[in-house]
Design a protein around this motif. Structure first.
Motif, PDB file in Angstrom:
ATOM      1  N   PHE A 148      -1.871 -50.210  32.941  1.00  0.00           N
ATOM      2  CA  PHE A 148      -2.804 -50.188  34.066  1.00  0.00           C
ATOM      3  C   PHE A 148      -3.133 -48.740  34.454  1.00  0.00           C
ATOM      4  O   PHE A 148      -4.291 -48.372  34.641  1.00  0.00           O
ATOM      5  N   MET A 149      -2.111 -47.899  34.544  1.00  0.00           N
ATOM      6  CA  MET A 149      -2.320 -46.505  34.939  1.00  0.00           C
ATOM      7  C   MET A 149      -3.050 -45.710  33.862  1.00  0.00           C
ATOM      8  O   MET A 149      -3.743 -44.730  34.171  1.00  0.00           O
ATOM      9  N   LEU A 150      -2.939 -46.130  32.609  1.00  0.00           N
ATOM     10  CA  LEU A 150      -3.636 -45.445  31.528  1.00  0.00           C
ATOM     11  C   LEU A 150      -5.131 -45.351  31.821  1.00  0.00           C
ATOM     12  O   LEU A 150      -5.776 -44.334  31.553  1.00  0.00           O
ATOM     13  N   GLU A 151      -5.690 -46.406  32.397  1.00  0.00           N
ATOM     14  CA  GLU A 151      -7.107 -46.384  32.767  1.00  0.00           C
ATOM     15  C   GLU A 151      -7.316 -45.873  34.187  1.00  0.00           C
ATOM     16  O   GLU A 151      -8.207 -45.066  34.451  1.00  0.00           O
ATOM     17  N   LEU A 152      -6.469 -46.329  35.133  1.00  0.00           N
ATOM     18  CA  LEU A 152      -6.668 -45.948  36.533  1.00  0.00           C
ATOM     19  C   LEU A 152      -6.608 -44.434  36.722  1.00  0.00           C
ATOM     20  O   LEU A 152      -7.306 -43.880  37.576  1.00  0.00           O
ATOM     21  N   SER A 153      -5.783 -43.763  35.924  1.00  0.00           N
ATOM     22  CA  SER A 153      -5.591 -42.317  36.079  1.00  0.00           C
ATOM     23  C   SER A 153      -6.895 -41.534  35.932  1.00  0.00           C
ATOM     24  O   SER A 153      -7.010 -40.408  36.438  1.00  0.00           O
ATOM     25  N   LYS A 154      -7.877 -42.118  35.261  1.00  0.00           N
ATOM     26  CA  LYS A 154      -9.156 -41.438  35.051  1.00  0.00           C
ATOM     27  C   LYS A 154     -10.006 -41.390  36.319  1.00  0.00           C
ATOM     28  O   LYS A 154     -10.993 -40.656  36.378  1.00  0.00           O
ATOM     29  N   HIS A 155      -9.620 -42.193  37.318  1.00  0.00           N
ATOM     30  CA  HIS A 155     -10.499 -42.394  38.475  1.00  0.00           C
ATOM     31  C   HIS A 155      -9.869 -42.000  39.807  1.00  0.00           C
ATOM     32  O   HIS A 155     -10.496 -42.191  40.853  1.00  0.00           O
ATOM     33  N   ILE A 156      -8.636 -41.475  39.786  1.00  0.00           N
ATOM     34  CA  ILE A 156      -7.941 -41.166  41.037  1.00  0.00           C
ATOM     35  C   ILE A 156      -7.535 -39.697  41.084  1.00  0.00           C
ATOM     36  O   ILE A 156      -7.595 -38.990  40.084  1.00  0.00           O
ATOM     37  N   GLY A 157      -7.135 -39.241  42.238  1.00  0.00           N
ATOM     38  CA  GLY A 157      -6.682 -37.873  42.436  1.00  0.00           C
ATOM     39  C   GLY A 157      -6.389 -37.662  43.901  1.00  0.00           C
ATOM     40  O   GLY A 157      -6.894 -38.398  44.763  1.00  0.00           O
ATOM     41  N   GLU A 158      -5.598 -36.655  44.244  1.00  0.00           N
ATOM     42  CA  GLU A 158      -5.118 -36.497  45.616  1.00  0.00           C
ATOM     43  C   GLU A 158      -6.229 -36.196  46.610  1.00  0.00           C
ATOM     44  O   GLU A 158      -6.045 -36.423  47.813  1.00  0.00           O
ATOM     45  N   THR A 159      -7.391 -35.706  46.154  1.00  0.00           N
ATOM     46  CA  THR A 159      -8.542 -35.540  47.041  1.00  0.00           C
ATOM     47  C   THR A 159      -9.706 -36.430  46.609  1.00  0.00           C
ATOM     48  O   THR A 159     -10.842 -36.236  47.039  1.00  0.00           O
ATOM     49  N   ILE A 160      -9.423 -37.393  45.739  1.00  0.00           N
ATOM     50  CA  ILE A 160     -10.458 -38.304  45.237  1.00  0.00           C
ATOM     51  C   ILE A 160     -10.168 -39.729  45.697  1.00  0.00           C
ATOM     52  O   ILE A 160     -10.955 -40.346  46.420  1.00  0.00           O
ATOM     53  N   ASP A 161      -9.032 -40.267  45.280  1.00  0.00           N
ATOM     54  CA  ASP A 161      -8.668 -41.662  45.546  1.00  0.00           C
ATOM     55  C   ASP A 161      -7.152 -41.753  45.448  1.00  0.00           C
ATOM     56  O   ASP A 161      -6.569 -41.378  44.419  1.00  0.00           O
ATOM     57  N   VAL A 162      -6.518 -42.234  46.514  1.00  0.00           N
ATOM     58  CA  VAL A 162      -5.054 -42.293  46.563  1.00  0.00           C
ATOM     59  C   VAL A 162      -4.616 -43.737  46.814  1.00  0.00           C
ATOM     60  O   VAL A 162      -4.530 -44.180  47.962  1.00  0.00           O
ATOM     61  N   PRO A 163      -4.351 -44.513  45.756  1.00  0.00           N
ATOM     62  CA  PRO A 163      -3.927 -45.909  45.938  1.00  0.00           C
ATOM     63  C   PRO A 163      -2.525 -46.022  46.531  1.00  0.00           C
ATOM     64  O   PRO A 163      -1.754 -45.057  46.566  1.00  0.00           O
ATOM     65  N   ALA A 164      -2.210 -47.223  46.965  1.00  0.00           N
ATOM     66  CA  ALA A 164      -0.882 -47.545  47.504  1.00  0.00           C
ATOM     67  C   ALA A 164      -0.491 -48.921  46.971  1.00  0.00           C
ATOM     68  O   ALA A 164      -1.121 -49.441  46.052  1.00  0.00           O
ATOM     69  N   GLY A 165       0.533 -49.508  47.546  1.00  0.00           N
ATOM     70  CA  GLY A 165       0.951 -50.851  47.162  1.00  0.00           C
ATOM     71  C   GLY A 165       0.267 -51.920  48.001  1.00  0.00           C
ATOM     72  O   GLY A 165      -0.430 -51.639  48.978  1.00  0.00           O
ATOM     73  N   ASP A 166       0.467 -53.146  47.609  1.00  0.00           N
ATOM     74  CA  ASP A 166      -0.043 -54.318  48.335  1.00  0.00           C
ATOM     75  C   ASP A 166       0.773 -55.492  47.801  1.00  0.00           C
ATOM     76  O   ASP A 166       1.860 -55.290  47.248  1.00  0.00           O
ATOM     77  N   ILE A 167       0.264 -56.688  47.904  1.00  0.00           N
ATOM     78  CA  ILE A 167       0.962 -57.865  47.390  1.00  0.00           C
ATOM     79  C   ILE A 167       1.254 -57.667  45.904  1.00  0.00           C
ATOM     80  O   ILE A 167       0.370 -57.322  45.114  1.00  0.00           O
TER      81      ILE A 167
END
Length: 451
Positions: A148-167
């Motif tokens: 999952f992170m292999l793809e997600l890593s292309k779209h996030i960053g500390e000043t771009i998008d910072v995901p968290a947990g959920d269900i």
């Protein structure tokens, strides 16, 4: 309803057919905004509603992973980045078989306004997958999270998008994804929140959503000259939000008597045994029926015995109810039963747990209603506090974080209440929260031009 709002709702249904949860969330917000749109034409002039309904981007990707038998499995991954008008995208990742684009979009849309209400510099987004961690081995979960992170890593960053947990995404899953992100980027960034305490996480983050919901409820009750102390409360769910709602209710002298999972409801009139609940759900990951082994006098209501179209947890008499499981878990019949049994306050710990019909009934019958985007904002607020600690290389004590959380929840209540007064509907916290959250983001969009 104004023609402008009607047109926006029709356009949403046309452009997003079959996305019922997303449409429900949009309708709930837009119908609350009518007083603001009438009082200030700039929001119509600059077409803010259409610009806010359509996400900045929707990312859908394949997540292949190998199970323990050596078979390749495939799930769908999502990240919807809705608005970064006031800060980087911020919102959780949900791993659950019910996840689809409609669910992710409704959650992301709600996140815009929730994050705005906190007063912190965070925008709105959400993500996840239809992967189900239940029944999977540690190795399978790790391999899925890494893919999952292999793809997600292309779209996030500390000043771009910072995901968290959920269900379905707790500290374990966050750890596996964070480890993969470091390997891919050779960076130690605060690009996920909900991290382990000894590698960048914040104290009180695990407890924050549940604690915050109770703090919000207490602010609401105090406004009415009441308190949660000594009151019988019902809570749905048995995950993070529910467990720490129960814990804070005990801290504040209340008596939480229920919890639930996908298989049934536990009712313990003496109060839920919190250490046992944590053992069952956080350590052994067992169904709630295991509670009866230690407390045989408690009642267990299996899901197959529920009255059709209702949730058994809401049949238990209480003063305050805390729906803390999932969307649309409290419907019109449920709220009628709660009202008949003396419930005075409903505080939403889950995202959009009440149907529109249930909300309308609460508002028409004087039941104190604390909407999710206000009442459950403590989790994302504390995620931003984790981001702040990461950026400054500091570590705050549990008490420091909890004090900030209490102040944030008080601010959200007071802002929502004051906005309800400003627009002539005192105490309508749904209207107040929606307008206050929307206005801040809308003004930022206008300031930044047509981008």
């Amino acid at each position: 309803m104004s023609s402008f709002i009607e047109d926006a709702l029709k356009a949403t249904q046309h452009s997003t057919p079959g996305q019922d949860e997303f449409y429900q969330a949009v309708k709930e917000v837009l119908t609350s905004l009518e007083p603001l749109l009438k009082s200030d034409p700039k929001y119509t002039k600059y077409n803010i509603i259409e610009r806010m309904i359509i996400p900045d981007r929707q990312i859908i990707f394949r997540v292949p992973w190998m199970d323990d038998a050596g078979k390749i499995r495939t799930n769908i991954g999502y990240r919807v980045q809705f608005s970064d008008a006031i800060g980087p995208y911020k919102g959780g990742l949900r791993f659950h078989p019910s996840v689809n684009l409609s669910i992710i979009k409704f959650l992301g849309f709600e996140q815009i306004f929730k994050n705005s209400l906190t007063g912190l510099a965070i925008g709105g987004g959400k993500g996840g997958s239809d992967f189900d961690p239940k029944g999977k081995s540690e190795g399978e979960i790790m391999r899925f999270c890494q893919s999952f992170m292999l793809e997600l890593s292309k779209h996030i960053g500390e000043t771009i998008d910072v995901p968290a947990g959920d269900i379905g995404v707790g500290g374990r899953e966050i750890g596996y994804m964070f480890g993969m992100y470091k390997r891919l980027t050779n960076r130690y960034d605060g690009i996920l929140t909900g991290k382990g305490i000894n590698w960048g996480g914040s104290l009180a983050r695990t407890e924050a959503t549940g604690f915050g919901a109770v703090y919000f409820a207490e602010n609401l009750l105090n406004k009415k000259g009441e308190s949660i102390k000594g009151k019988v409360c019902t809570v749905s769910g048995a995950g993070n939000v529910a467990i720490y709602t129960i814990q804070k209710l005990y801290d504040m002298g209340a008596i939480p008597v229920t919890c639930s999972d996908s298989k049934g409801v536990i009712y313990d009139k003496n109060g839920i045994d919190l250490p046992l609940l944590k053992t069952i759900k956080e350590i052994h990951r067992e169904p709630l029926s295991a509670y009866l082994k230690t407390h045989p006098t408690a009642s267990y209501i299996p899901v197959e015995t529920y009255t059709k179209g209702t949730h058994a947890v809401w049949s238990i008499p209480c003063f305050a109810a805390f729906p803390s499981a999932t969307q649309n878990e409290l419907n019109l019949e449920d709220i009628k039963t709660l009202h008949k049994n003396g419930c005075m306050v409903v505080t939403e710990g889950a995202n959009m747990p009440s149907t529109i019909e249930a909300i309308e009934y609460m508002q028409a019958n004087g039941i104190g209603y604390a909407p999710a985007k206000a009442a459950n904002a403590g989790g994302v607020a504390t995620s931003q506090l984790e981001m702040s600690q990461n950026a400054s290389m500091e570590k705050w004590s549990f008490g420091e974080v909890d004090a900030k959380l209490q102040n944030i929840m008080k601010h959200i209540f007071e802002l929502s209440y004051a906005t309800s007064v400003e627009f002539g509907d005192e105490g309508n916290l749904m209207l107040g929260a929606n307008i206050a959250g929307f206005r801040k983001v809308a003004d930022a969009l206008i300031d930044q031009g047509a981008v």
